[in-house]
Design a protein around this motif. Structure first.
Motif, PDB file in Angstrom:
ATOM      1  N   LEU A  40      35.405  42.027  40.917  1.00 36.04           N
ATOM      2  CA  LEU A  40      35.457  42.651  42.250  1.00 36.04           C
ATOM      3  C   LEU A  40      34.685  41.746  43.203  1.00 36.04           C
ATOM      4  CD1 LEU A  40      34.692  46.483  41.898  1.00 36.04           C
ATOM      5  CD2 LEU A  40      36.843  45.408  42.566  1.00 36.04           C
ATOM      6  N   VAL A  41      35.354  41.268  44.248  1.00 34.21           N
ATOM      7  CA  VAL A  41      34.712  40.373  45.214  1.00 34.21           C
ATOM      8  C   VAL A  41      34.433  41.146  46.510  1.00 34.21           C
ATOM      9  CG1 VAL A  41      34.990  38.270  46.590  1.00 34.21           C
ATOM     10  CG2 VAL A  41      35.890  38.356  44.267  1.00 34.21           C
ATOM     11  N   PHE A  42      33.187  41.126  46.965  1.00 30.68           N
ATOM     12  CA  PHE A  42      32.808  41.793  48.217  1.00 30.68           C
ATOM     13  C   PHE A  42      32.925  40.777  49.358  1.00 30.68           C
ATOM     14  CE2 PHE A  42      30.619  45.760  46.749  1.00 30.68           C
ATOM     15  CZ  PHE A  42      30.816  45.569  45.388  1.00 30.68           C
ATOM     16  N   LEU A  43      33.741  41.088  50.362  1.00 29.78           N
ATOM     17  CA  LEU A  43      33.933  40.109  51.447  1.00 29.78           C
ATOM     18  C   LEU A  43      34.309  40.804  52.745  1.00 29.78           C
ATOM     19  CD1 LEU A  43      37.268  38.269  50.457  1.00 29.78           C
ATOM     20  CD2 LEU A  43      36.875  40.702  50.584  1.00 29.78           C
ATOM     21  N   ARG A  44      34.181  40.091  53.863  1.00 30.06           N
ATOM     22  CA  ARG A  44      34.483  40.660  55.176  1.00 30.06           C
ATOM     23  C   ARG A  44      35.949  40.416  55.559  1.00 30.06           C
ATOM     24  NH1 ARG A  44      29.728  42.165  57.627  1.00 30.06           N
ATOM     25  NH2 ARG A  44      27.904  41.419  56.498  1.00 30.06           N
ATOM     26  N   SER A  45      36.355  41.047  56.656  1.00 28.83           N
ATOM     27  CA  SER A  45      37.755  40.968  57.094  1.00 28.83           C
ATOM     28  C   SER A  45      38.235  39.523  57.262  1.00 28.83           C
ATOM     29  CB  SER A  45      37.914  41.729  58.414  1.00 28.83           C
ATOM     30  OG  SER A  45      39.164  41.478  58.975  1.00 28.83           O
ATOM     31  N   CYS A  46      37.396  38.656  57.887  1.00 27.51           N
ATOM     32  CA  CYS A  46      37.841  37.264  58.120  1.00 27.51           C
ATOM     33  C   CYS A  46      38.153  36.579  56.801  1.00 27.51           C
ATOM     34  CB  CYS A  46      36.787  36.488  58.909  1.00 27.51           C
ATOM     35  SG  CYS A  46      35.157  36.453  58.127  1.00 27.51           S
ATOM     36  N   ASP A  47      37.340  36.841  55.765  1.00 19.76           N
ATOM     37  CA  ASP A  47      37.557  36.189  54.469  1.00 19.76           C
ATOM     38  C   ASP A  47      38.762  36.778  53.731  1.00 19.76           C
ATOM     39  OD1 ASP A  47      35.572  34.395  54.868  1.00 19.76           O
ATOM     40  OD2 ASP A  47      34.141  35.275  53.473  1.00 19.76           O
ATOM     41  N   LEU A  48      39.005  38.074  53.932  1.00 19.65           N
ATOM     42  CA  LEU A  48      40.204  38.663  53.319  1.00 19.65           C
ATOM     43  C   LEU A  48      41.459  38.073  53.975  1.00 19.65           C
ATOM     44  CD1 LEU A  48      40.878  40.539  51.041  1.00 19.65           C
ATOM     45  CD2 LEU A  48      40.591  42.489  52.561  1.00 19.65           C
ATOM     46  N   HIS A  49      41.369  37.779  55.269  1.00 20.63           N
ATOM     47  CA  HIS A  49      42.457  37.042  55.929  1.00 20.63           C
ATOM     48  C   HIS A  49      42.538  35.626  55.345  1.00 20.63           C
ATOM     49  CE1 HIS A  49      44.043  39.555  59.231  1.00 20.63           C
ATOM     50  NE2 HIS A  49      42.869  40.172  59.149  1.00 20.63           N
ATOM     51  N   GLY A  50      41.380  35.034  55.056  1.00 21.38           N
ATOM     52  CA  GLY A  50      41.347  33.696  54.448  1.00 21.38           C
ATOM     53  C   GLY A  50      42.072  33.698  53.113  1.00 21.38           C
ATOM     54  N   LEU A  51      41.935  34.790  52.365  1.00 17.70           N
ATOM     55  CA  LEU A  51      42.612  34.908  51.060  1.00 17.70           C
ATOM     56  C   LEU A  51      44.131  34.768  51.212  1.00 17.70           C
ATOM     57  CD1 LEU A  51      42.499  35.762  47.984  1.00 17.70           C
ATOM     58  CD2 LEU A  51      42.988  38.061  48.829  1.00 17.70           C
ATOM     59  N   GLN A  52      44.661  35.329  52.312  1.00 12.62           N
ATOM     60  CA  GLN A  52      46.102  35.207  52.543  1.00 12.62           C
ATOM     61  C   GLN A  52      46.501  33.731  52.647  1.00 12.62           C
ATOM     62  OE1 GLN A  52      47.511  37.083  56.168  1.00 12.62           O
ATOM     63  NE2 GLN A  52      49.602  36.346  55.826  1.00 12.62           N
ATOM     64  N   ARG A  53      45.639  32.935  53.285  1.00 12.77           N
ATOM     65  CA  ARG A  53      45.910  31.486  53.414  1.00 12.77           C
ATOM     66  C   ARG A  53      45.876  30.832  52.024  1.00 12.77           C
ATOM     67  NH1 ARG A  53      44.860  34.603  57.804  1.00 12.77           N
ATOM     68  NH2 ARG A  53      44.646  33.464  59.755  1.00 12.77           N
ATOM     69  N   SER A 101      39.590  36.296  68.469  1.00 14.04           N
ATOM     70  CA  SER A 101      40.577  35.352  69.030  1.00 14.04           C
ATOM     71  C   SER A 101      41.598  34.934  67.972  1.00 14.04           C
ATOM     72  CB  SER A 101      39.888  34.087  69.536  1.00 14.04           C
ATOM     73  OG  SER A 101      38.961  34.359  70.539  1.00 14.04           O
ATOM     74  N   MET A 102      41.160  34.852  66.690  1.00 13.28           N
ATOM     75  CA  MET A 102      42.054  34.392  65.624  1.00 13.28           C
ATOM     76  C   MET A 102      42.793  35.560  64.956  1.00 13.28           C
ATOM     77  SD  MET A 102      41.478  31.252  66.097  1.00 13.28           S
ATOM     78  CE  MET A 102      42.757  30.677  64.992  1.00 13.28           C
ATOM     79  N   GLY A 103      42.555  36.788  65.421  1.00 14.37           N
ATOM     80  CA  GLY A 103      43.252  37.951  64.861  1.00 14.37           C
ATOM     81  C   GLY A 103      42.821  38.300  63.447  1.00 14.37           C
ATOM     82  N   ALA A 104      41.576  37.905  63.076  1.00 13.39           N
ATOM     83  CA  ALA A 104      41.118  38.155  61.700  1.00 13.39           C
ATOM     84  C   ALA A 104      39.968  39.176  61.656  1.00 13.39           C
ATOM     85  CB  ALA A 104      40.672  36.841  61.061  1.00 13.39           C
ATOM     86  N   ASN A 105      39.757  39.883  62.753  1.00 11.75           N
ATOM     87  CA  ASN A 105      38.637  40.838  62.844  1.00 11.75           C
ATOM     88  C   ASN A 105      38.922  42.146  62.120  1.00 11.75           C
ATOM     89  OD1 ASN A 105      40.615  41.085  64.938  1.00 11.75           O
ATOM     90  ND2 ASN A 105      39.360  42.647  65.890  1.00 11.75           N
ATOM     91  N   VAL A 149      36.326  58.478  55.717  1.00 13.47           N
ATOM     92  CA  VAL A 149      35.537  57.344  56.211  1.00 13.47           C
ATOM     93  C   VAL A 149      36.477  56.312  56.840  1.00 13.47           C
ATOM     94  CG1 VAL A 149      34.167  55.345  55.454  1.00 13.47           C
ATOM     95  CG2 VAL A 149      33.624  57.621  54.566  1.00 13.47           C
ATOM     96  N   ALA A 150      36.081  55.781  57.980  1.00  9.48           N
ATOM     97  CA  ALA A 150      36.850  54.682  58.602  1.00  9.48           C
ATOM     98  C   ALA A 150      36.008  53.408  58.543  1.00  9.48           C
ATOM     99  CB  ALA A 150      37.177  55.033  60.045  1.00  9.48           C
ATOM    100  N   VAL A 151      36.648  52.281  58.252  1.00 10.62           N
ATOM    101  CA  VAL A 151      35.924  51.003  58.138  1.00 10.62           C
ATOM    102  C   VAL A 151      35.577  50.483  59.539  1.00 10.62           C
ATOM    103  CG1 VAL A 151      36.007  48.667  57.172  1.00 10.62           C
ATOM    104  CG2 VAL A 151      37.405  50.474  56.178  1.00 10.62           C
ATOM    105  N   SER A 152      34.363  49.989  59.719  1.00  9.82           N
ATOM    106  CA  SER A 152      33.973  49.409  61.007  1.00  9.82           C
ATOM    107  C   SER A 152      34.527  47.993  61.139  1.00  9.82           C
ATOM    108  CB  SER A 152      32.442  49.336  61.116  1.00  9.82           C
ATOM    109  OG  SER A 152      31.886  50.614  60.964  1.00  9.82           O
ATOM    110  N   TYR A 153      34.903  47.634  62.356  1.00 14.10           N
ATOM    111  CA  TYR A 153      35.318  46.256  62.617  1.00 14.10           C
ATOM    112  C   TYR A 153      34.965  45.911  64.056  1.00 14.10           C
ATOM    113  CZ  TYR A 153      39.399  48.407  64.853  1.00 14.10           C
ATOM    114  OH  TYR A 153      40.217  49.162  65.665  1.00 14.10           O
ATOM    115  N   VAL A 154      34.814  44.614  64.327  1.00 17.74           N
ATOM    116  CA  VAL A 154      34.404  44.227  65.676  1.00 17.74           C
ATOM    117  C   VAL A 154      35.632  44.085  66.569  1.00 17.74           C
ATOM    118  CG1 VAL A 154      32.296  43.063  64.938  1.00 17.74           C
ATOM    119  CG2 VAL A 154      34.399  41.748  65.139  1.00 17.74           C
TER     120      VAL A 154
END
Ligand code: SF4
Ligand code: SF4
Length: 335
Positions: free
Chosen positions: A92-105, A146-150, A187-192
């Motif tokens: 199980l990897v704990f990561l933020r939204s930008c990195d989960l978008h990175g996983l798609q790449r 700006s990169m749509g990864a928030n 619960v709703a996840v917080s995001y910027v």
């Protein structure tokens, strides 16, 4: 569906999860930063809830779990090869939204970039699941909006974030609900929704941009250390190394080792050739790959705006500033 937990509940939840999964999370490494008295936040396996760093932004990304710095692929003798064994227990990897978008790449590059999936990436990937760390505020250098990864709506089994005096989790995969100790709640996840740093990514990069003077500045400023690419969640370049166990080179192992387009030797070819020697040319190659060339192949930009490269550069070269410079130059040319 979700859970609200106090500190003790969260510790018990992590304890239960760690019985079935290896947990890989951001951890504060005391005194392991650039200077002796500096800490650093990087990924490691954890057993205890107290070890997980949920507040600070990690200096390095999670990618080493899927792309180890050095990975033995196979062993060879004169007539035979044997694929290297690997610990394939579930992670199980704990990561933020930008990195989960990175996983798609990473997945696009290693699983959907040709006729075959990359065997070595895929055999690890199949055993890795993701836990989304909610972002309650933006961090220095981030330009994820700006990169749509928030923000991200899927690809994780549950979320986790600190809230008031405790923790809260949204459960995405019901199979994980049984691990949770705490009070069930929606619960709703917080995001910027806004970063201090903003970039304008050009829609189209004309060929004339390759010859611009703007790249020359980096011939001098960039020292080609490659730190920016090593921290990047979406940089995936590697090289191959054969290590021989005998003098005749007939027995040994082949390793896949991280590489970087910013470091000397990356473009060496047989016969002694070497390309993109000036650092400005390497910079151009990197920037255009992140915000133009990858998009031409996969339809979206490679950079997620995590801002790690800005923070780590010893020469204070800012990638977000570079994107804005590129955009301004393209607009100037079009006038
Ligand atoms: S290029 Fe920089 S900001 Fe973009 S994803 Fe890589 S490290 Fe993050
Ligand atoms: S971290 Fe900075 S100096 Fe080092 S290669 Fe990247 S841009 Fe150049």
């Amino acid at each position: 569906m979700g859970f609200v937990m106090n500190k003790e509940d969260f510790s018990k939840t992590i304890e239960k999860l760690s019985q079935d999964y290896r947990l890989y999370a951001p951890v504060v490494k005391k005194g392991e930063g650039r200077c002796l008295d500096e800490d650093i936040v990087r990924y490691d396996f954890i057993k205890d809830a107290d070890e997980i760093e949920l507040e600070l932004k990690s200096d390095y990304s999670f990618k080493e779990i899927l792309l180890p710095l050095s990975e033995t692929l196979f062993y060879f003798t004169e007539n035979e090869t044997k694929v290297a064994d690997r610990d394939l227990s579930d992670v199980l990897v704990f990561l933020r939204s930008c990195d989960l978008h990175g996983l798609q790449r990473l997945d696009d590059m290693y699983l959907r970039n040709g006729r075959e999936k990359d065997f070595f990436y895929n055999r690890i990937r199949e055993h890795v699941h993701f836990v989304l760390i909610g972002c309650t505020h933006s961090y220095k250098d981030c330009f994820c909006v700006s990169m749509g990864a928030n923000k991200i709506d899927d690809g994780y089994v549950f979320s986790i974030e600190q809230s008031n005096d405790g923790f809260k989790s949204e459960i995405k995969d019901d199979a994980f609900a049984s691990y949770f100790v705490g009070q069930a709640e929606n619960v709703a996840v917080s995001y910027v929704t806004e970063n201090e740093t903003k970039v304008n990514v050009p829609d189209h990069v004309p060929l004339s941009i390759y010859k611009l003077d703007m790249w020359r500045e980096y011939d001098v400023r960039c020292i080609g250390c490659g730190r920016c690419t090593l921290v990047c969640p979406t940089c995936t370049c590697f090289t191959m190394q054969d290590t021989f166990y005998d003098a005749k080179g007939k027995v040994g192992e082949r390793r896949r080792v991280n590489a970087s387009c910013m470091i000397d030797g990356y473009t060496n070819v047989a016969g002694g050739g070497s390309y993109r020697q000036p650092k400005g040319e390497r910079m151009r190659f990197k920037v255009l790959h992140k915000v133009n060339d990858f998009k031409a192949r996969f339809g979206y930009n490679m950079c997620t705006g995590c801002g790690r490269c800005d923070a780590v550069c010893p020469e204070y070269i800012s990638f977000s500033t570079l994107i804005n410079k590129l955009d301004a130059e393209i607009k100037k040319e079009a006038e």
